[in-house]
Design a protein around this motif. Sequence first.
Motif, PDB file in Angstrom:
ATOM      1  N   PRO A  10       1.711  -2.740  10.722  1.00 59.23           N
ATOM      2  CA  PRO A  10       1.879  -1.421  11.319  1.00 59.23           C
ATOM      3  C   PRO A  10       0.641  -0.555  11.057  1.00 59.23           C
ATOM      4  O   PRO A  10      -0.081  -0.785  10.094  1.00 59.23           O
ATOM      5  N   SER A  11       0.445   0.394  11.920  1.00 62.69           N
ATOM      6  CA  SER A  11      -0.863   1.037  11.936  1.00 62.69           C
ATOM      7  C   SER A  11      -0.762   2.513  12.278  1.00 62.69           C
ATOM      8  O   SER A  11       0.332   3.059  12.394  1.00 62.69           O
ATOM      9  N   ILE A  12      -1.908   3.105  12.461  1.00 62.50           N
ATOM     10  CA  ILE A  12      -2.030   4.542  12.672  1.00 62.50           C
ATOM     11  C   ILE A  12      -1.205   5.033  13.875  1.00 62.50           C
ATOM     12  O   ILE A  12      -1.134   4.371  14.914  1.00 62.50           O
ATOM     13  N   LEU A  13      -0.591   6.191  13.689  1.00 59.07           N
ATOM     14  CA  LEU A  13       0.067   6.897  14.795  1.00 59.07           C
ATOM     15  C   LEU A  13      -0.512   8.314  14.830  1.00 59.07           C
ATOM     16  O   LEU A  13      -1.002   8.808  13.806  1.00 59.07           O
ATOM     17  N   PRO A  14      -0.464   8.993  15.972  1.00 53.20           N
ATOM     18  CA  PRO A  14      -0.976  10.361  16.015  1.00 53.20           C
ATOM     19  C   PRO A  14      -0.217  11.248  15.027  1.00 53.20           C
ATOM     20  O   PRO A  14       1.005  11.148  14.928  1.00 53.20           O
ATOM     21  N   PRO A 197       6.342   2.904  15.207  1.00 54.23           N
ATOM     22  CA  PRO A 197       6.419   2.229  13.911  1.00 54.23           C
ATOM     23  C   PRO A 197       7.062   0.854  14.101  1.00 54.23           C
ATOM     24  O   PRO A 197       7.576   0.546  15.167  1.00 54.23           O
ATOM     25  N   ALA A 198       7.054   0.030  13.062  1.00 55.26           N
ATOM     26  CA  ALA A 198       7.631  -1.312  13.145  1.00 55.26           C
ATOM     27  C   ALA A 198       9.110  -1.232  13.475  1.00 55.26           C
ATOM     28  O   ALA A 198       9.794  -0.278  13.103  1.00 55.26           O
ATOM     29  N   GLY A 199       9.612  -2.239  14.176  1.00 51.19           N
ATOM     30  CA  GLY A 199      11.042  -2.329  14.417  1.00 51.19           C
ATOM     31  C   GLY A 199      11.431  -2.416  15.881  1.00 51.19           C
ATOM     32  O   GLY A 199      12.580  -2.689  16.202  1.00 51.19           O
ATOM     33  N   VAL A 200      10.501  -2.183  16.781  1.00 53.50           N
ATOM     34  CA  VAL A 200      10.849  -2.305  18.197  1.00 53.50           C
ATOM     35  C   VAL A 200       9.811  -3.171  18.916  1.00 53.50           C
ATOM     36  O   VAL A 200       8.639  -3.184  18.557  1.00 53.50           O
ATOM     37  N   THR A 201      10.298  -3.905  19.888  1.00 51.33           N
ATOM     38  CA  THR A 201       9.483  -4.823  20.684  1.00 51.33           C
ATOM     39  C   THR A 201       9.607  -4.402  22.143  1.00 51.33           C
ATOM     40  O   THR A 201      10.727  -4.154  22.592  1.00 51.33           O
ATOM     41  N   PHE A 202       8.495  -4.306  22.852  1.00 48.68           N
ATOM     42  CA  PHE A 202       8.609  -3.959  24.276  1.00 48.68           C
ATOM     43  C   PHE A 202       8.490  -5.229  25.119  1.00 48.68           C
ATOM     44  O   PHE A 202       7.752  -6.151  24.760  1.00 48.68           O
ATOM     45  N   PRO A 240      12.569   3.887  15.908  1.00 46.10           N
ATOM     46  CA  PRO A 240      11.277   3.475  16.490  1.00 46.10           C
ATOM     47  C   PRO A 240      11.173   3.755  17.986  1.00 46.10           C
ATOM     48  O   PRO A 240      10.094   4.094  18.480  1.00 46.10           O
ATOM     49  N   ILE A 241      12.292   3.647  18.712  1.00 46.48           N
ATOM     50  CA  ILE A 241      12.231   3.945  20.156  1.00 46.48           C
ATOM     51  C   ILE A 241      11.949   5.431  20.362  1.00 46.48           C
ATOM     52  O   ILE A 241      11.165   5.814  21.233  1.00 46.48           O
TER      53      ILE A 241
END
Length: 360
Positions: A10-14, A197-202, A240-241
């Motif tokens: 997981p990585s940077i978010l605004p 964030p981690a936990g959802v897949t598109f 996460p959604i």
Amino acid sequence: MKKYNFNAGPSILPQEVIKQTAEAVLDFEGEGLSILEISHRAKYFQPVVDEAEALMKELLGVPEGYRVLFLGGGASLQFCMVPFNMLEKKAAYLNTGVWSKKAIKEAKGFGEVVEVAASTNSIPSGYEIPQDADYFHITTNNTIFGTEISEHKLQEIYAKKGNVPLVADMSSDILSRPIDISKFDIVYGGAQKNIAPAGVTFVIIKESCLGKVSRYIPTMLNYQTHIDNGSMFNTPPVLPIYTALLNLRWLKAHGGIEWINRRNQEKADLLYKCLDQSKLFMPTIADREDRSRMNICFVFKPGYEELQDEFFKFATQRGMVGIKGHRLVGGFRASCYNAMDVEGVQALVECIKEFENSKI
Ligand SMILES: *Cc1c(COP(=O)(O)O)cnc(C)c1O
């Protein structure tokens, strides 16, 4: 001290997306309830999923006849869901590294797999795609080794795929550049690199590509289940959604894909230029066309490798986070996803130059 987050995922978010998520954890849109405790069936949440799907479609220019799903299980579950739903006899895969290999391993459990070409340090071209394949699978960005299929090489793929459905793992470069989604039947990815964030897949899926395999598909692994239930067959990853939605709003408000594409190019140009000109460091990917803009990998030049730990410490003291390379590659990896701004990359460039000046 300001931290510059170059984590690979997981990585940077605004920052504003993180703040808005924190607010919703305390009070979800003035309802007097936390996002953590609302029912996904309640009136509150359906609009979130609907807007997130609509924004994915709008930002990516997804044509009619496609759905956007938000599921659990990560990109890794898609490695098996894709062949489960699509592979009757034979599938073709382009092997561009660790994630492609994992996808290939799963597909082999369902039918014949043709590996059309393989390389971790460049993007192959000049291979043939078997025209009788049920689908052709690519990984658009090789998160670990730092290669990315350029628009030019994507055009090559579109031209030679014929009627073979195209499937792509876009975990680490989704929404980072314009992509002609109409060329693909399925685009999927873990959302924890450029969206949430981690936990959802598109999963972006063309509805007409389904229903062509003869095996029984377990309900939860059947794309049709999730299409029919609008990603709500079971409890979806609500938080996460919601953050994904906030991030998609952020992207749209700033100017969408065109804006982020320009910004990502500017960041990659800055860092690669610095590395190409460096006396101490070099990028690991030689061919400029194949260099990832999302995951920029670099190592010390031969003779300077013993400076590795010292540079790592030096960079950490200046706020650089997550720049250690993947253990398979070594060296360093700066992941410059959408939320990383130009200033952050500029700070890393300054850090590299400062270290170099202290040594040479
Ligand atoms: C991170 C990543 C994955 C794995 O995603 P999970 O959600 O952890 O399963 C798969 N493919 C690519 C290209 C990735 O970058």
